[in-house]
Motif scaffolding. Structure first.
Motif, PDB file in Angstrom:
ATOM      1  N   THR A   1     -14.071 -16.358  20.031  1.00  0.00           N
ATOM      2  CA  THR A   1     -14.968 -16.632  18.909  1.00  0.00           C
ATOM      3  C   THR A   1     -16.212 -17.312  19.463  1.00  0.00           C
ATOM      4  O   THR A   1     -16.120 -18.281  20.232  1.00  0.00           O
ATOM      5  N   VAL A   2     -17.378 -16.798  19.084  1.00  0.00           N
ATOM      6  CA  VAL A   2     -18.652 -17.363  19.514  1.00  0.00           C
ATOM      7  C   VAL A   2     -19.431 -17.756  18.271  1.00  0.00           C
ATOM      8  O   VAL A   2     -19.573 -16.958  17.336  1.00  0.00           O
ATOM      9  N   SER A   3     -19.945 -18.977  18.290  1.00  0.00           N
ATOM     10  CA  SER A   3     -20.724 -19.427  17.129  1.00  0.00           C
ATOM     11  C   SER A   3     -21.942 -20.206  17.602  1.00  0.00           C
ATOM     12  O   SER A   3     -21.912 -20.856  18.654  1.00  0.00           O
ATOM     13  N   GLU A   4     -23.016 -20.092  16.836  1.00  0.00           N
ATOM     14  CA  GLU A   4     -24.207 -20.918  17.055  1.00  0.00           C
ATOM     15  C   GLU A   4     -24.355 -21.745  15.791  1.00  0.00           C
ATOM     16  O   GLU A   4     -24.694 -21.235  14.724  1.00  0.00           O
ATOM     17  N   THR A   5     -24.060 -23.048  15.887  1.00  0.00           N
ATOM     18  CA  THR A   5     -23.869 -23.869  14.699  1.00  0.00           C
ATOM     19  C   THR A   5     -25.151 -24.102  13.919  1.00  0.00           C
ATOM     20  O   THR A   5     -25.117 -24.223  12.685  1.00  0.00           O
ATOM     21  N   ASN A   6     -26.299 -24.165  14.596  1.00  0.00           N
ATOM     22  CA  ASN A   6     -27.546 -24.456  13.882  1.00  0.00           C
ATOM     23  C   ASN A   6     -27.993 -23.300  12.995  1.00  0.00           C
ATOM     24  O   ASN A   6     -28.503 -23.506  11.893  1.00  0.00           O
TER      25      ASN A   6
END
Length: 714
Positions: A691-696
């Motif tokens: 799982t890859v996420s970019e929180t901003n």
């Protein structure tokens, strides 16, 4: 008086007969390689046009060479075989359009000198193996000499007496065309030599109007085309794809211009321009080279890092493929315009074929006016991620953006297979116009360092060590080379057996939002006891990467992760923090790599070799010296049978590089820059999914296996 008159007349006629008879060039409309339309166009060309710029550049280099009577001028670093075709065809074009005593004398004397050389010289240098005796089978040099002399005879036959013309034709038949055909008849596998020897035979056959040989060439053309993958890539390397395609192009032009074939396909070799467009990085000067904007490209296998496709090949594709492959025709013109102007840059032209520093030549001048209008990759709608069946893959943040990642993945079954390195699961990384992670490249094949250049240990991939005992040394697993695709006869004509595979598995290539993912398993290329070496490369936007390696073996192995940094011009500033990370800066770009293996050491710096381009001779300025590359290696300290190891990589400007932080918390790996306003998190689940996420920006992606065990990006 009458008798005296008759005597004087007879004496005068004898005098005329004693003078060498120069054949009148009445072939302006009969030339093959400068036909009547091309001749008239070039005589009346707009002096401000691109064609005129190319012509003037060729004229300048021809006039400079003509100051030296011999074939080899003072600027050349190659031997005479290896620049003959370029030098002769350049001079023939200039003399045909603007005759001068200086150029004519140079061209005439050198053509006749080559023609009068012994047969063994037409076989090439002694390392080609022909020592005289028996039937000579042609080599690469044979083909280059053959088409260089044949095209010169075709363009400027008026330079030679009738008897000299016959002498030239006899040499072309006996020393050129026949040995080239012998090679094609003896060759039993697919590789670039076939395409080059096809060109030598075909050009000579067309100029000499040898119908039997032309028929053989027409039958062989489909075999030559079958050297390429359906998507235009090629199983040897990008550089050798260009070389093979150049040979096909010359043979193709000979058949078309001699009216022995009509409209015929350029598919698949015209699709080479798609591959070349993706592989191209940028142009700028390079230390130790003449001041010119040299191209840089992804140079997997035996390919120059300053690769650009040959100008004549690009113009041929652009002019000949306009109806059949309009996108490729436009792309070829875009590449030519982007890579070959200004036309007078001081690139060493003697290296244009055997030095693999490609250039433009006579066909560019003749055919550019008929080329298609340029189409750029953006106009063509090229995607950010692209894989080719020959084994190259490319990831970009965006076209014209900051970051390019070029990777080597398992090829699909290869139509031709040679010039391979141990580079599967390796990748190069370019940011802000600087190559950071690089490929070592190649140089003289007879150098003792050749084995080092091709080894997996010299590339950005893994090597593995089977621990030894006190009596048995450790064994290193390196990637194995390829196998050749055989040829066979069918109904009296050559054809090919099925394409060959050397192993490896493609797992995933996908792009979504600002994430690109590439995954492949290279274990097959190493052999037992390695069972799996699956590498997942995740490019997150322009600055962040995760590299995930799943490595399994039937007995314990030590893994080494090799990272080759570019110090080609000694301008690399590097630092390291043992045992987990190192960083480097060059120009306006920097890189930081962190390894999250549990038990490891960091070895380096080691002074590695990074080559600019091949040279047929050793110790040349294009050959990398120790320290042109800086090799850093993470090494496992304890052998294991199963491990999952993550590397985090950031690229940015030097001032912004330190703003990126990398950390691990359990099965989560974070890359964060508050200055950039980015926080990328990679999480690895028990089932192996990612799982890859970019929180901003609230971007979320999953990389999972479906019910058929096929990886996909969601």
């Amino acid at each position: 008086m009458k008798n005296i008159y008759l005597l004087l007349t007879a004496l005068f006629m004898l005098y005329l007969c004693a003078i060498p008879v120069i054949a009148q060039n009445n072939r302006t409309g009969g030339r093959l390689f400068l036909n009547e339309t091309e001749y008239k166009l070039l005589k009346d060309i707009d002096k401000t046009s691109q064609v005129a710029e190319l012509f003037q550049a060729i004229k300048l280099r021809v006039n400079q060479r003509a100051l030296t009577p011999n074939l080899t001028d003072p600027s050349a670093t190659t031997e005479w075989w290896h620049h003959t075709s370029e030098y002769l065809t350049d001079a023939a074009l200039i003399y045909a359009l603007e005759p001068s005593d200086k150029v004519g004398s140079w061209l005439r004397s050198n053509v006749l000198s080559i023609v009068r050389r012994p047969l063994a010289d037409w076989a090439g240098p002694r390392f080609r193996g022909y020592g005289g005796g028996g039937n000579m089978v042609g080599g690469l040099e044979t083909a280059h000499l053959t088409w260089g002399v044949a095209i010169s005879l075709d363009m400027v036959s008026d330079l030679f007496t009738l008897s000299e013309q016959e002498e030239i034709k006899a040499a072309l038949r006996e020393k050129g065309m026949l040995p080239c055909r012998r090679y094609l008849e003896h060759s039993d596998f697919f590789h670039n030599w076939n395409c080059i020897l096809f060109a030598g035979m075909s050009v000579a056959a067309a100029v000499l109007e040898e119908k039997e040989y032309l028929q053989y060439a027409m039958n062989y053309l489909p075999v030559a085309l079958d050297h390429f993958q359906p998507d235009g890539s090629y199983g040897e390397s990008l550089q050798y794809a260009n070389y093979a395609a150049y040979g096909i192009m010359l043979g193709h032009e000979a058949l078309i211009r001699s009216n022995h074939i009509g409209k015929t396909t350029l598919d698949p070799y015209a699709r080479l321009v798609d591959w070349a467009s993706y592989a191209h990085f940028y142009r700028k000067p390079l230390a130790r080279w003449p001041l010119a904007n040299l191209s840089r490209s992804a140079n997997f296998g035996d390919c120059a890092s300053i690769f650009r496709p040959s100008g004549d090949l690009l113009v041929h594709i652009s002019a000949r493929a306009k109806d059949e492959l309009p996108a490729q025709a436009g792309m070829a013109r875009w590449l030519f315009d982007s890579l070959y102007f200004p036309a007078n840059e001081p690139v060493p032209h003697d290296l244009a074929s055997f030095g693999m520093i490609n250039d433009f030549g006579f066909l560019s001048v003749m055919m550019l006016a008929d080329a298609a209008k340029p189409i750029s990759p953006v106009q063509a709608g090229y995607s950010e991620l692209k894989t080719f069946s020959g084994g190259d893959a490319f990831l970009r943040d965006v076209w014209g953006g900051k970051t390019i990642l070029a990777a080597r993945i398992p090829a699909e079954a290869r139509h031709a297979s040679a010039h391979l390195h141990g580079d599967v699961n390796s990748f190069m990384l370019e940011h802000n116009g600087e190559r950071l992670l690089v490929d070592p490249g190649h140089t003289c094949y007879r150098n003792i360092t050749r084995a080092l250049d091709v080894s997996a240990a010299s590339h950005n991939t893994c090597t593995f060590e089977v621990p030894g005992t006190a009596s048995v040394p450790a064994r290193v697993l390196d990637q194995r080379g390829g196998i050749n695709r055989p040829m066979k006869l069918m109904n009296g004509k050559k054809t090919g057996e099925a394409p060959v595979s050397i192993g490896g598995k493609r797992l995933l290539d996908a792009h979504k939002g600002t994430l690109s993912v590439l995954a492949s398993d290279a274990a097959d290329l190493y052999g037992a006891p390695l069972q799996s070496y699956a590498r997942f490369i995740l490019l997150c936007g322009s600055n962040a990467l995760f590299v995930v390696d799943r490595i399994e073996s039937s007995e314990p192995l030590r893994t080494t992760w090799n990272w080759l940094l570019n110090n080609r011009d000694s301008n690399l500033d590097y630092q390291f923090s043992r045992p987990s990370n190192f960083s480097a800066i060059r120009g306006n770009a920097g890189i930081k790599i962190t390894n999250y293996a549990s038990k490891k050491s960091l070895d380096g710096p080691m002074y590695a070799l990074v080559h600019d381009a091949y040279h047929i001779l050793p110790n040349q300025f294009s050959e990398g010296t120790p320290g042109t590359g800086i090799m850093m290696r993470f090494k496992e300290t304890v052998p294991q049978t199963n491990r999952l190891v993550v590397h985090t990589i950031t690229v940015d400007t030097p001032s912004a590089l330190d703003s990126w932080n990398s950390r691990q918390e359990g099965n989560a790996y974070t890359l964060e820059s508050k200055d950039r306003g980015e926080k990328w998190v990679l999480q690895i689940a028990e089932d192996g999914s990612l799982t890859v996420s970019e929180t901003n920006s609230k971007q979320n992606y999953k990389i999972v296996q479906d019910k058929n065990q096929k990886w996909c990006l969601k």
